[in-house]
Design a protein around this motif. Sequence first.
Motif, mmCIF file in Angstrom:
data_model
loop_
_atom_site.group_PDB
_atom_site.id
_atom_site.type_symbol
_atom_site.label_atom_id
_atom_site.label_comp_id
_atom_site.label_asym_id
_atom_site.label_seq_id
_atom_site.Cartn_x
_atom_site.Cartn_y
_atom_site.Cartn_z
ATOM 1 N N LEU A 5 42.523 12.265 -17.421
ATOM 2 C CA LEU A 5 44.157 12.404 -16.666
ATOM 3 C C LEU A 5 43.987 12.152 -15.117
ATOM 4 O O LEU A 5 43.266 11.808 -13.997
ATOM 5 N N TYR A 6 44.631 10.395 -15.147
ATOM 6 C CA TYR A 6 44.501 9.333 -14.104
ATOM 7 C C TYR A 6 45.415 10.199 -12.344
ATOM 8 O O TYR A 6 46.888 10.240 -13.246
ATOM 9 N N LYS A 7 45.143 10.396 -11.429
ATOM 10 C CA LYS A 7 45.972 10.750 -10.532
ATOM 11 C C LYS A 7 46.267 10.017 -9.348
ATOM 12 O O LYS A 7 44.848 9.449 -8.877
ATOM 13 N N GLU A 8 47.334 8.815 -9.240
ATOM 14 C CA GLU A 8 46.858 7.935 -8.307
ATOM 15 C C GLU A 8 47.802 8.164 -7.095
ATOM 16 O O GLU A 8 48.949 8.916 -7.179
ATOM 17 N N GLU A 9 47.472 7.744 -6.062
ATOM 18 C CA GLU A 9 48.422 7.751 -4.708
ATOM 19 C C GLU A 9 48.058 6.139 -4.037
ATOM 20 O O GLU A 9 47.177 6.004 -4.279
ATOM 21 N N VAL A 10 49.651 5.962 -4.138
ATOM 22 C CA VAL A 10 49.522 4.232 -3.323
ATOM 23 C C VAL A 10 50.293 4.423 -1.757
ATOM 24 O O VAL A 10 50.886 5.428 -2.033
ATOM 25 N N VAL A 11 49.271 3.394 -1.228
ATOM 26 C CA VAL A 11 49.827 3.473 -0.204
ATOM 27 C C VAL A 11 50.731 1.881 -0.036
ATOM 28 O O VAL A 11 49.949 0.974 -0.191
ATOM 29 N N LEU A 12 51.846 1.895 0.989
ATOM 30 C CA LEU A 12 52.637 0.412 0.208
ATOM 31 C C LEU A 12 52.846 0.375 2.191
ATOM 32 O O LEU A 12 53.319 1.088 3.262
ATOM 33 N N TYR A 13 52.744 -0.811 2.601
ATOM 34 C CA TYR A 13 52.813 -1.674 3.620
ATOM 35 C C TYR A 13 54.087 -2.169 3.707
ATOM 36 O O TYR A 13 54.388 -3.013 2.182
ATOM 37 N N ALA A 14 54.886 -2.449 5.186
ATOM 38 C CA ALA A 14 55.945 -4.064 4.360
ATOM 39 C C ALA A 14 55.260 -5.469 5.134
ATOM 40 O O ALA A 14 54.486 -4.877 6.405
ATOM 41 N N ALA A 15 55.422 -6.955 5.014
ATOM 42 C CA ALA A 15 55.663 -7.806 5.029
ATOM 43 C C ALA A 15 55.642 -9.257 4.932
ATOM 44 O O ALA A 15 56.960 -8.990 4.267
ATOM 45 N N LYS A 16 56.593 -9.812 6.249
ATOM 46 C CA LYS A 16 57.407 -10.672 5.985
ATOM 47 C C LYS A 16 56.465 -11.691 5.985
ATOM 48 O O LYS A 16 55.346 -12.425 6.583
ATOM 49 N N THR A 17 57.117 -12.290 5.434
ATOM 50 C CA THR A 17 56.503 -14.027 5.250
ATOM 51 C C THR A 17 57.547 -15.029 4.907
ATOM 52 O O THR A 17 58.436 -14.973 4.463
ATOM 53 N N GLU A 18 56.939 -15.720 5.186
ATOM 54 C CA GLU A 18 57.277 -17.260 4.983
ATOM 55 C C GLU A 18 57.722 -18.190 4.247
ATOM 56 O O GLU A 18 58.287 -19.105 3.399
ATOM 57 N N ILE A 19 56.875 -18.018 2.828
ATOM 58 C CA ILE A 19 56.659 -18.577 1.716
ATOM 59 C C ILE A 19 57.250 -18.615 0.503
ATOM 60 O O ILE A 19 57.859 -17.197 0.878
ATOM 61 N N LYS A 20 57.712 -18.911 -0.271
ATOM 62 C CA LYS A 20 58.657 -19.240 -1.057
ATOM 63 C C LYS A 20 58.342 -18.478 -2.255
ATOM 64 O O LYS A 20 58.687 -18.315 -3.402
ATOM 65 N N LYS A 21 57.503 -19.916 -2.907
ATOM 66 C CA LYS A 21 56.284 -19.902 -4.285
ATOM 67 C C LYS A 21 54.905 -19.082 -3.972
ATOM 68 O O LYS A 21 54.010 -18.933 -3.735
ATOM 69 N N ALA A 22 55.373 -17.684 -4.513
ATOM 70 C CA ALA A 22 54.115 -17.021 -5.893
ATOM 71 C C ALA A 22 53.402 -18.411 -6.516
ATOM 72 O O ALA A 22 53.574 -19.152 -7.382
ATOM 73 N N LYS A 23 51.846 -17.159 -6.188
ATOM 74 C CA LYS A 23 51.010 -17.997 -7.690
ATOM 75 C C LYS A 23 49.757 -16.849 -8.139
ATOM 76 O O LYS A 23 49.628 -16.042 -7.739
ATOM 77 N N LEU A 24 51.149 -16.659 -9.651
ATOM 78 C CA LEU A 24 50.053 -15.043 -9.722
ATOM 79 C C LEU A 24 48.999 -15.221 -10.570
ATOM 80 O O LEU A 24 48.721 -16.550 -10.744
ATOM 81 N N SER A 25 48.557 -13.639 -10.370
ATOM 82 C CA SER A 25 47.380 -13.151 -10.990
ATOM 83 C C SER A 25 47.732 -13.233 -12.522
ATOM 84 O O SER A 25 49.268 -13.384 -12.799
ATOM 85 N N ARG A 26 46.397 -13.363 -13.311
ATOM 86 C CA ARG A 26 46.463 -12.839 -14.736
ATOM 87 C C ARG A 26 47.077 -11.465 -15.100
ATOM 88 O O ARG A 26 47.538 -11.606 -16.005
#
Length: 160
Positions: free
Chosen positions: A90-111
């Motif tokens: 049983l995995y108990k995951e804690e996730v922390v998220l921050y916010a970030a602004k970008t001007e980049i329009k195109k993402a290059k996805l990982s697998r």
Amino acid sequence: MINDKKKTKQVYSAGLILFRELANESRQFLLLFSRTSKYWGFPKGGLEAEENNLKAAIRETKEEAGIKSFFIIDGFRTKYRYSYAINDTLYKEEVVLYAAKTEIKKAKLSREHLKCKWVDYETAQKMIIYPNIKRALKQLNIFFGKQRYRGLKFQKENIF
């Protein structure tokens, strides 16, 4: 008799809610569609040894979305927890998220992801299926309203 006892493992993850601002003063948020879990979410992943939450969030965003230029928003940080089981653990995951602004329009996805979309707040809320992820985005939206976002300052050390 079935053995219901599972090993428990604590997992820590961090990520960024990436957004960009359009000419009409609206915002779009980057959502990634997970290849394995089949859901829309934000770039995030596990902390590596000796890594803090912010460094992990930055690294994961660069790896998963291929976006390397963004500003971390001072004053926003949210956390959520969830659990999942894999085999006898049983995995108990804690996730922390921050916010970030970008001007980049195109993402290059990982697998790790099949697709991505820049979408407005309302569309993001419809596409996201997990309440904890929806809540994180809602908290950022509330933060923007309280902070009078135009007045936020980006500090030089927050540019990546």
